[in-house]
Design a protein around this motif. Structure first.
Motif, mmCIF file in Angstrom:
data_model
loop_
_atom_site.group_PDB
_atom_site.id
_atom_site.type_symbol
_atom_site.label_atom_id
_atom_site.label_comp_id
_atom_site.label_asym_id
_atom_site.label_seq_id
_atom_site.Cartn_x
_atom_site.Cartn_y
_atom_site.Cartn_z
ATOM 1 N N SER A 188 -32.850 35.556 -22.531
ATOM 2 C CA SER A 188 -31.502 35.336 -21.994
ATOM 3 C C SER A 188 -30.711 34.387 -22.902
ATOM 4 O O SER A 188 -31.263 33.757 -23.806
ATOM 5 C CB SER A 188 -31.597 34.753 -20.579
ATOM 6 N N LYS A 189 -29.406 34.309 -22.632
ATOM 7 C CA LYS A 189 -28.517 33.456 -23.435
ATOM 8 C C LYS A 189 -27.658 32.611 -22.512
ATOM 9 O O LYS A 189 -27.180 33.110 -21.483
ATOM 10 C CB LYS A 189 -27.636 34.297 -24.350
ATOM 11 N N THR A 190 -27.477 31.365 -22.912
ATOM 12 C CA THR A 190 -26.631 30.441 -22.157
ATOM 13 C C THR A 190 -25.423 30.075 -23.011
ATOM 14 O O THR A 190 -25.580 29.644 -24.156
ATOM 15 C CB THR A 190 -27.393 29.163 -21.775
ATOM 16 N N VAL A 191 -24.261 30.283 -22.441
ATOM 17 C CA VAL A 191 -23.018 29.967 -23.153
ATOM 18 C C VAL A 191 -22.401 28.742 -22.504
ATOM 19 O O VAL A 191 -22.108 28.744 -21.303
ATOM 20 C CB VAL A 191 -22.028 31.149 -23.101
ATOM 21 N N ALA B 73 -17.154 34.470 -21.262
ATOM 22 C CA ALA B 73 -18.505 34.455 -21.825
ATOM 23 C C ALA B 73 -18.853 35.810 -22.444
ATOM 24 O O ALA B 73 -19.456 35.884 -23.527
ATOM 25 C CB ALA B 73 -19.513 34.084 -20.752
ATOM 26 N N GLN B 74 -18.508 36.897 -21.777
ATOM 27 C CA GLN B 74 -18.792 38.224 -22.320
ATOM 28 C C GLN B 74 -18.026 38.473 -23.622
ATOM 29 O O GLN B 74 -18.552 39.059 -24.571
ATOM 30 C CB GLN B 74 -18.460 39.293 -21.281
ATOM 31 N N ASP B 75 -16.777 38.030 -23.675
ATOM 32 C CA ASP B 75 -15.995 38.186 -24.905
ATOM 33 C C ASP B 75 -16.611 37.383 -26.046
ATOM 34 O O ASP B 75 -16.645 37.844 -27.196
ATOM 35 C CB ASP B 75 -14.557 37.734 -24.675
ATOM 36 N N ILE B 76 -17.103 36.190 -25.737
ATOM 37 C CA ILE B 76 -17.724 35.352 -26.759
ATOM 38 C C ILE B 76 -19.017 35.978 -27.269
ATOM 39 O O ILE B 76 -19.285 36.017 -28.473
ATOM 40 C CB ILE B 76 -17.975 33.935 -26.204
ATOM 41 N N LEU B 77 -19.834 36.478 -26.345
ATOM 42 C CA LEU B 77 -21.091 37.106 -26.756
ATOM 43 C C LEU B 77 -20.839 38.349 -27.605
ATOM 44 O O LEU B 77 -21.658 38.692 -28.462
ATOM 45 C CB LEU B 77 -21.916 37.470 -25.515
ATOM 46 N N ALA B 78 -19.739 39.026 -27.375
ATOM 47 C CA ALA B 78 -19.413 40.210 -28.173
ATOM 48 C C ALA B 78 -19.102 39.859 -29.625
ATOM 49 O O ALA B 78 -19.177 40.730 -30.510
ATOM 50 C CB ALA B 78 -18.237 40.956 -27.548
ATOM 51 N N TYR C 169 -17.129 26.659 -28.012
ATOM 52 C CA TYR C 169 -18.299 27.181 -27.327
ATOM 53 C C TYR C 169 -19.525 27.115 -28.244
ATOM 54 O O TYR C 169 -19.409 26.948 -29.463
ATOM 55 C CB TYR C 169 -18.067 28.636 -26.905
ATOM 56 N N ARG C 170 -20.669 27.279 -27.611
ATOM 57 C CA ARG C 170 -21.929 27.433 -28.331
ATOM 58 C C ARG C 170 -22.844 28.307 -27.490
ATOM 59 O O ARG C 170 -22.911 28.168 -26.267
ATOM 60 C CB ARG C 170 -22.586 26.087 -28.607
ATOM 61 N N VAL C 171 -23.557 29.219 -28.161
ATOM 62 C CA VAL C 171 -24.472 30.143 -27.490
ATOM 63 C C VAL C 171 -25.908 29.701 -27.769
ATOM 64 O O VAL C 171 -26.299 29.550 -28.937
ATOM 65 C CB VAL C 171 -24.256 31.590 -27.978
ATOM 66 N N TYR C 172 -26.671 29.496 -26.710
ATOM 67 C CA TYR C 172 -28.072 29.092 -26.821
ATOM 68 C C TYR C 172 -28.963 30.262 -26.401
ATOM 69 O O TYR C 172 -28.764 30.856 -25.335
ATOM 70 C CB TYR C 172 -28.368 27.885 -25.929
ATOM 71 N N SER C 173 -29.942 30.576 -27.231
ATOM 72 C CA SER C 173 -30.895 31.652 -26.921
ATOM 73 C C SER C 173 -32.140 31.048 -26.260
ATOM 74 O O SER C 173 -32.743 30.109 -26.807
ATOM 75 C CB SER C 173 -31.300 32.400 -28.190
ATOM 76 N N LEU D 234 -20.521 17.035 -27.026
ATOM 77 C CA LEU D 234 -20.392 17.171 -25.577
ATOM 78 C C LEU D 234 -21.080 18.451 -25.086
ATOM 79 O O LEU D 234 -21.754 18.448 -24.039
ATOM 80 C CB LEU D 234 -18.911 17.190 -25.183
ATOM 81 N N ILE D 235 -20.919 19.548 -25.847
ATOM 82 C CA ILE D 235 -21.580 20.803 -25.475
ATOM 83 C C ILE D 235 -23.099 20.625 -25.472
ATOM 84 O O ILE D 235 -23.795 21.067 -24.540
ATOM 85 C CB ILE D 235 -21.162 21.927 -26.440
ATOM 86 N N GLU D 236 -23.616 19.979 -26.499
ATOM 87 C CA GLU D 236 -25.068 19.763 -26.571
ATOM 88 C C GLU D 236 -25.556 18.897 -25.415
ATOM 89 O O GLU D 236 -26.621 19.163 -24.816
ATOM 90 C CB GLU D 236 -25.402 19.100 -27.917
ATOM 91 N N THR D 237 -24.783 17.885 -25.061
ATOM 92 C CA THR D 237 -25.165 17.010 -23.950
ATOM 93 C C THR D 237 -25.176 17.776 -22.632
ATOM 94 O O THR D 237 -26.104 17.643 -21.809
ATOM 95 C CB THR D 237 -24.188 15.824 -23.863
#
Length: 342
Positions: free
Chosen positions: A148-151, A121-126, A139-143, A57-60
């Motif tokens: 930039s990064k998309t969460v 999002a900031q907590d996840i990126l940390a 979650y998933r983080v895309y570079s 679902l996240i990928e979609t």
């Protein structure tokens, strides 16, 4: 507590009880290992599909810029309905290369709003991890190419609750199965050991009865030899027969001692015997016999050692050991030690 202590001592001392306890332990350990494996496999098979579904679902969502397509194609074993886009709660946050928030899509989540989405999002990126769980979220983080990064974050509260419920239920079922196994295995093992116990009982009875029965012919043989020596005098044949009769008497006495040892009562109710004194007295009594056989006894006995048991049986045991060492041992020095337990 005293009753439990006596039961524990009896189980540790009685060979049959030790064997029964060992069989129960092995059976319960085997059942526990099997149930743990089943528990792990069942929960793993439940966890992985739910996690893979969330990742799909996240990928979609990411590939369609934060929206669901009109039709969600099935992915392997996953099938989606027309209600899936409305049931899925999610949000997206884009962070620039300078770690500033560029965009927030929080229209598909009810709690927290934009501020909560940014903080999550900031907590996840940390964490510096590309994917995983954050509380009730997957979650998933895309570079991106520009740095930039998309969460993309999907709410998995229902799925995680399902995983926890299955884990609790399966653990309770495994515990119940272990308890049932214990209840069933005890009478089964008793039934399995019944022929062995009966065989042991028959063996002990045979040894005891045979030992007592042998005493009569040995006594008659000894009396007949004495009579022959009185009439015809002593010769090498009567001396040889005397020695063999004495040897047979010793063997019969050893068999009786063995049978008595096997039939010993519960040591938890036995008397407290000062074993040091028993050993010392036996050594003193056998000193003349050792000297007559050209041997010496070197005794190193610590004082004050007490053991539970039958005083007469322990005294007979020490006497038999010393007598056998004196008469049948090859060493000229017999060492008797009774050290303190460490």
């Amino acid at each position: 507590m005293k009753a439990l202590h006596r039961l524990r001592i009896r189980m540790l001392r009685d060979p049959i009880q030790r064997l029964r306890l060992r069989l129960i332990t092995v059976a319960m350990a085997s059942a526990a290992v099997a149930l743990v494996l089943i528990f792990a496999v069942v929960n793993l098979l439940n966890y992985r599909p739910l996690t893979e579904r969330s990742d799909y679902l996240i990928e979609t969502i990411y590939r369609h810029d934060g929206e669901f397509p009109d039709h969600l194609p099935p992915d392997g074993s996953f099938e989606f309905s027309q209600e899936t886009p409305f049931e899925t709660r999610y949000f997206m946050v884009t962070v620039s290369s300078a770690d500033s928030i560029e965009s927030v899509d929080a229209d598909h989540i009810a709690s927290g709003g934009r501020n909560s989405a940014e903080q999550t999002a900031q907590d996840i990126l940390a964490r510096s991890r590309e994917s995983g769980y954050w509380g009730q979220y997957r979650y998933r983080v895309y570079s991106e190419n520009d740095g930039s990064k998309t969460v993309v974050i999907v709410d998995c509260f229902v799925q995680l609750q399902s995983i926890r419920n299955l884990a609790v239920i399966s653990a309770a079922v495994a515990g119940g199965c272990l308890a049932i196994t214990l209840v069933l295995i005890i009478p089964i093992i008793k039934r399995i050991l019944r022929p062995y116990i009966e065989n042991q009982r028959r063996q002990r009875r045979f040894v005891t009865d045979a030992s007592h029965e042998f005493k009569t012919p040995v006594a008659i043989i000894t009396a007949n030899i004495d009579l022959l020596e009185t009439v015809d005098g002593e010769n090498q044949w009567t001396r040889s027969t005397h020695r063999q009769a004495e040897r047979l008497s010793e063997l019969i006495r050893d068999l009786i001692e063995l049978a008595r040892a096997d039939e010993a009562g519960d040591v938890s109710t036995a008397d407290s015997v000062e074993f040091s004194r028993t050993v010392t007295r036996a050594v003193e009594d056998f000193m003349p016999l050792a000297e007559a056989n050209g041997k010496a006894i070197d005794a190193d006995v610590c004082e004050g050692i007490t053991v539970p048991g039958d005083p007469a049986a322990l005294e007979r045991l020490v006497s038999v050991l010393l007598e056998n060492a004196i008469k049948h041992g090859d060493d000229l020095e017999i060492v008797v030690t009774l050290p303190l337990a460490r």
